[in-house]
Scaffold this motif. Structure first.
Motif, PDB file in Angstrom:
ATOM      1  N   PRO A 214       0.931  -1.268  -0.027  1.00 33.79           N
ATOM      2  CA  PRO A 214      -0.069   0.118   0.232  1.00 33.79           C
ATOM      3  C   PRO A 214       0.740   1.299   0.041  1.00 33.79           C
ATOM      4  CG  PRO A 214      -0.109  -1.070   2.347  1.00 33.79           C
ATOM      5  CD  PRO A 214       0.647  -1.890   1.290  1.00 33.79           C
ATOM      6  N   GLU A 215       2.037   1.257   0.349  1.00 32.99           N
ATOM      7  CA  GLU A 215       2.873   2.330   0.495  1.00 32.99           C
ATOM      8  C   GLU A 215       3.469   2.841  -0.981  1.00 32.99           C
ATOM      9  OE1 GLU A 215       6.111   1.745   2.973  1.00 32.99           O
ATOM     10  OE2 GLU A 215       4.957   1.557   4.787  1.00 32.99           O
ATOM     11  N   ARG A 216       3.623   1.628  -1.866  1.00 32.83           N
ATOM     12  CA  ARG A 216       3.957   1.871  -3.151  1.00 32.83           C
ATOM     13  C   ARG A 216       2.893   2.100  -4.108  1.00 32.83           C
ATOM     14  NH1 ARG A 216       5.755  -1.490  -7.563  1.00 32.83           N
ATOM     15  NH2 ARG A 216       7.363  -0.416  -8.935  1.00 32.83           N
ATOM     16  N   GLY A 217       1.900   1.159  -4.050  1.00 35.21           N
ATOM     17  CA  GLY A 217       0.460   1.298  -4.670  1.00 35.21           C
ATOM     18  C   GLY A 217       0.615   0.235  -5.822  1.00 35.21           C
ATOM     19  N   TYR A 258      -0.508  -6.993 -27.401  1.00 34.73           N
ATOM     20  CA  TYR A 258       0.076  -5.650 -27.875  1.00 34.73           C
ATOM     21  C   TYR A 258       0.909  -5.874 -29.031  1.00 34.73           C
ATOM     22  CZ  TYR A 258       3.280  -1.833 -27.352  1.00 34.73           C
ATOM     23  OH  TYR A 258       4.122  -0.463 -27.726  1.00 34.73           O
ATOM     24  N   ALA A 259       1.467  -7.134 -29.197  1.00 31.56           N
ATOM     25  CA  ALA A 259       2.059  -7.643 -30.691  1.00 31.56           C
ATOM     26  C   ALA A 259       1.166  -7.412 -31.766  1.00 31.56           C
ATOM     27  CB  ALA A 259       2.633  -8.754 -30.303  1.00 31.56           C
ATOM     28  N   LYS A 260      -0.084  -7.545 -31.416  1.00 28.40           N
ATOM     29  CA  LYS A 260      -1.207  -7.240 -32.601  1.00 28.40           C
ATOM     30  C   LYS A 260      -1.473  -5.700 -32.613  1.00 28.40           C
ATOM     31  CE  LYS A 260      -1.161 -11.673 -33.765  1.00 28.40           C
ATOM     32  NZ  LYS A 260      -1.168 -12.069 -35.080  1.00 28.40           N
ATOM     33  N   ASP A 261      -0.797  -4.970 -31.943  1.00 30.47           N
ATOM     34  CA  ASP A 261      -1.108  -3.429 -32.035  1.00 30.47           C
ATOM     35  C   ASP A 261      -2.642  -2.993 -31.550  1.00 30.47           C
ATOM     36  OD1 ASP A 261       1.073  -2.802 -33.468  1.00 30.47           O
ATOM     37  OD2 ASP A 261       0.305  -3.265 -35.306  1.00 30.47           O
ATOM     38  N   LEU A 262      -2.811  -3.867 -30.254  1.00 30.05           N
ATOM     39  CA  LEU A 262      -4.001  -3.548 -29.531  1.00 30.05           C
ATOM     40  C   LEU A 262      -3.534  -3.136 -28.272  1.00 30.05           C
ATOM     41  CD1 LEU A 262      -6.090  -7.021 -30.220  1.00 30.05           C
ATOM     42  CD2 LEU A 262      -6.652  -4.696 -31.085  1.00 30.05           C
ATOM     43  N   PRO A 263      -4.358  -1.851 -27.878  1.00 30.85           N
ATOM     44  CA  PRO A 263      -3.936  -1.290 -26.461  1.00 30.85           C
ATOM     45  C   PRO A 263      -4.195  -2.226 -25.339  1.00 30.85           C
ATOM     46  CG  PRO A 263      -5.380   0.029 -27.636  1.00 30.85           C
ATOM     47  CD  PRO A 263      -5.585  -1.286 -28.555  1.00 30.85           C
ATOM     48  N   VAL A 264      -3.116  -2.236 -24.235  1.00 29.28           N
ATOM     49  CA  VAL A 264      -3.407  -3.292 -23.131  1.00 29.28           C
ATOM     50  C   VAL A 264      -3.241  -2.383 -21.910  1.00 29.28           C
ATOM     51  CG1 VAL A 264      -2.325  -4.883 -24.539  1.00 29.28           C
ATOM     52  CG2 VAL A 264      -0.923  -3.783 -23.202  1.00 29.28           C
ATOM     53  N   LEU A 265      -3.675  -3.066 -20.780  1.00 27.51           N
ATOM     54  CA  LEU A 265      -3.455  -2.689 -19.424  1.00 27.51           C
ATOM     55  C   LEU A 265      -3.298  -4.002 -18.421  1.00 27.51           C
ATOM     56  CD1 LEU A 265      -6.158  -0.074 -18.809  1.00 27.51           C
ATOM     57  CD2 LEU A 265      -3.896   0.408 -19.029  1.00 27.51           C
ATOM     58  N   PHE A 266      -2.245  -3.728 -17.618  1.00 21.61           N
ATOM     59  CA  PHE A 266      -1.995  -4.911 -16.757  1.00 21.61           C
ATOM     60  C   PHE A 266      -1.758  -4.282 -15.360  1.00 21.61           C
ATOM     61  CE2 PHE A 266       1.707  -3.860 -19.135  1.00 21.61           C
ATOM     62  CZ  PHE A 266       2.583  -3.861 -18.411  1.00 21.61           C
ATOM     63  N   TYR A 267      -2.007  -4.969 -14.586  1.00 15.17           N
ATOM     64  CA  TYR A 267      -1.467  -4.645 -12.928  1.00 15.17           C
ATOM     65  C   TYR A 267      -0.125  -5.179 -12.558  1.00 15.17           C
ATOM     66  CZ  TYR A 267      -6.346  -3.793 -12.762  1.00 15.17           C
ATOM     67  OH  TYR A 267      -7.689  -3.348 -12.986  1.00 15.17           O
ATOM     68  N   ILE A 268       0.488  -4.165 -11.866  1.00 17.78           N
ATOM     69  CA  ILE A 268       1.875  -4.399 -11.372  1.00 17.78           C
ATOM     70  C   ILE A 268       1.708  -4.133  -9.704  1.00 17.78           C
ATOM     71  CG2 ILE A 268       4.436  -3.952 -11.236  1.00 17.78           C
ATOM     72  CD1 ILE A 268       3.670  -2.457 -14.048  1.00 17.78           C
ATOM     73  N   PRO A 269       1.274  -5.277  -8.841  1.00 17.90           N
ATOM     74  CA  PRO A 269       1.078  -4.825  -7.515  1.00 17.90           C
ATOM     75  C   PRO A 269       2.284  -4.198  -6.675  1.00 17.90           C
ATOM     76  CG  PRO A 269       0.320  -7.161  -8.138  1.00 17.90           C
ATOM     77  CD  PRO A 269       1.204  -6.428  -9.355  1.00 17.90           C
ATOM     78  N   GLY A 270       3.454  -4.520  -7.013  1.00 16.91           N
ATOM     79  CA  GLY A 270       4.627  -3.972  -6.656  1.00 16.91           C
ATOM     80  C   GLY A 270       4.695  -4.025  -5.094  1.00 16.91           C
ATOM     81  N   GLY A 271       4.863  -5.203  -4.698  1.00 20.12           N
ATOM     82  CA  GLY A 271       5.302  -5.433  -3.227  1.00 20.12           C
ATOM     83  C   GLY A 271       5.151  -6.895  -2.631  1.00 20.12           C
ATOM     84  N   MET A 272       5.293  -7.525  -1.613  1.00 21.44           N
ATOM     85  CA  MET A 272       5.259  -8.689  -1.139  1.00 21.44           C
ATOM     86  C   MET A 272       4.326  -9.002  -0.132  1.00 21.44           C
ATOM     87  SD  MET A 272       7.161  -9.961  -3.272  1.00 21.44           S
ATOM     88  CE  MET A 272       7.330 -11.668  -2.717  1.00 21.44           C
ATOM     89  N   LYS A 273       3.657  -7.870   0.328  1.00 20.11           N
ATOM     90  CA  LYS A 273       2.589  -8.102   1.246  1.00 20.11           C
ATOM     91  C   LYS A 273       1.369  -8.677   0.741  1.00 20.11           C
ATOM     92  CE  LYS A 273      -0.171  -5.471   4.813  1.00 20.11           C
ATOM     93  NZ  LYS A 273      -0.490  -4.154   5.568  1.00 20.11           N
TER      94      LYS A 273
END
Length: 284
Positions: A214-217, A258-273
């Motif tokens: 939660p500190e990094r988001g 993305y390799a097919k030129d489509l927009p993408v979104l994905f999550y990077i939780p960024g922590g071990m908690k």
């Protein structure tokens, strides 16, 4: 629902499940725990590609799609079979049958949003990629990687199919197989799509979303894959802290789109908690 609300519902689905009081169509900790408990149990033996565990996992996901009223959109009902090859280690059974699981929510719209997550993992350490120096015979439960993502996928399928709102987009929910062998399931789908890729608005990927600092988001990747994302994210607020990352490629299934030129979104939780149903994803 506008994109901002869709995206933040996705965040709250994954990271906002600690409250016992939720709307019936919103994130349900008990339901999320049920998905994770089943997929990451020892009985599933790590869901290695082509194993009985992956067959059971695929059947489970297809069952939930059916419960939620999604239309089958594979080539064999909900399933899209393909052949996956193990290449990272030498094994006798290098060619294995795998299946993507695909369900469609038809809102009668022109464009479709794809929401995906891979459901396979490393099995009992006989297909490569394990960080254990002696992985053979050890169950790799894969609770975070990627029972957590499948739980998020199923929660979003449950929400958007609830009938409370009819979105101006269709939704294609895909549980990919053989991601751990090199994104094989998503590569197969983008090479053999069951809807025209020209009708896809963007792809949202859920992979290893159970760990959150939660500190990094939460990092939201793919910010640079569409010129529309900056406008959509401008002024967005929510209880979950987040930041954006422009990259659209990477070692997960969004890269195939993305390799097919489509927009993408994905999550990077960024922590071990561990915060999503913490006691349920104690196993990596």
């Amino acid at each position: 629902m506008q994109y901002k609300l869709l995206l933040f519902f996705a965040c709250l689905t994954i990271y906002g499940c600690t409250s016992a009081q939720q709307e019936t169509t919103g994130p349900d900790p008990a339901r999320i725990a049920e998905h994770i408990n089943f997929l990451a149990s020892d009985e599933m033996k790590g869901r290695g590609t082509g194993s009985e565990g992956t067959r059971r996992a695929a059947a489970y996901i297809a069952g939930r799609f059916g419960d939620y009223g999604l239309a089958p959109k594979g080539t064999e009902g909900y399933f899209q079979p393909f052949t996956a090859k193990v290449t990272r280690v030498k094994v006798d059974d290098s060619l294995r049958t795998a299946r993507n699981v695909i369900g469609f929510l038809d809102n009668g719209a022109e464009y479709t949003i794809i929401i995906g997550a891979h459901y396979d993992h490393l099995g009992e350490g006989r297909q490569g990629s394990s960080k254990d120096p002696h992985p053979e015979g050890k169950i790799h439960n894969g609770a975070d990687d990627n029972a957590s993502g499948v739980a998020g996928l199923l929660e979003m399928a449950h929400y958007f199919s609830s009938g409370k709102l009819k979105e101006p987009y269709n939704f294609l929910f895909i549980a990919f197989s053989a991601e751990e062998l090199g994104l094989l399931g998503s590569k197969y789908f983008t090479g053999h799509p069951t809807i025209p890729l020209s009708s896809v608005n963007f792809m949202l990927n859920m992979d290893m979303i159970g760990r959150y600092n939660p500190e990094r988001g939460v990092g939201i990747g793919g910010y640079g894959t569409s010129p529309s994302w900056p406008e959509i994210f401008e002024g967005a607020e929510g209880k979950v802290k987040f930041f954006t990352d422009p990259a659209g490629s990477g070692g997960s299934d969004h890269g195939s789109f993305y390799a097919k030129d489509l927009p993408v979104l994905f999550y990077i939780p960024g922590g071990m908690k561990i915060t999503i149903c913490q006691e349920m994803i104690r196993k990596k």
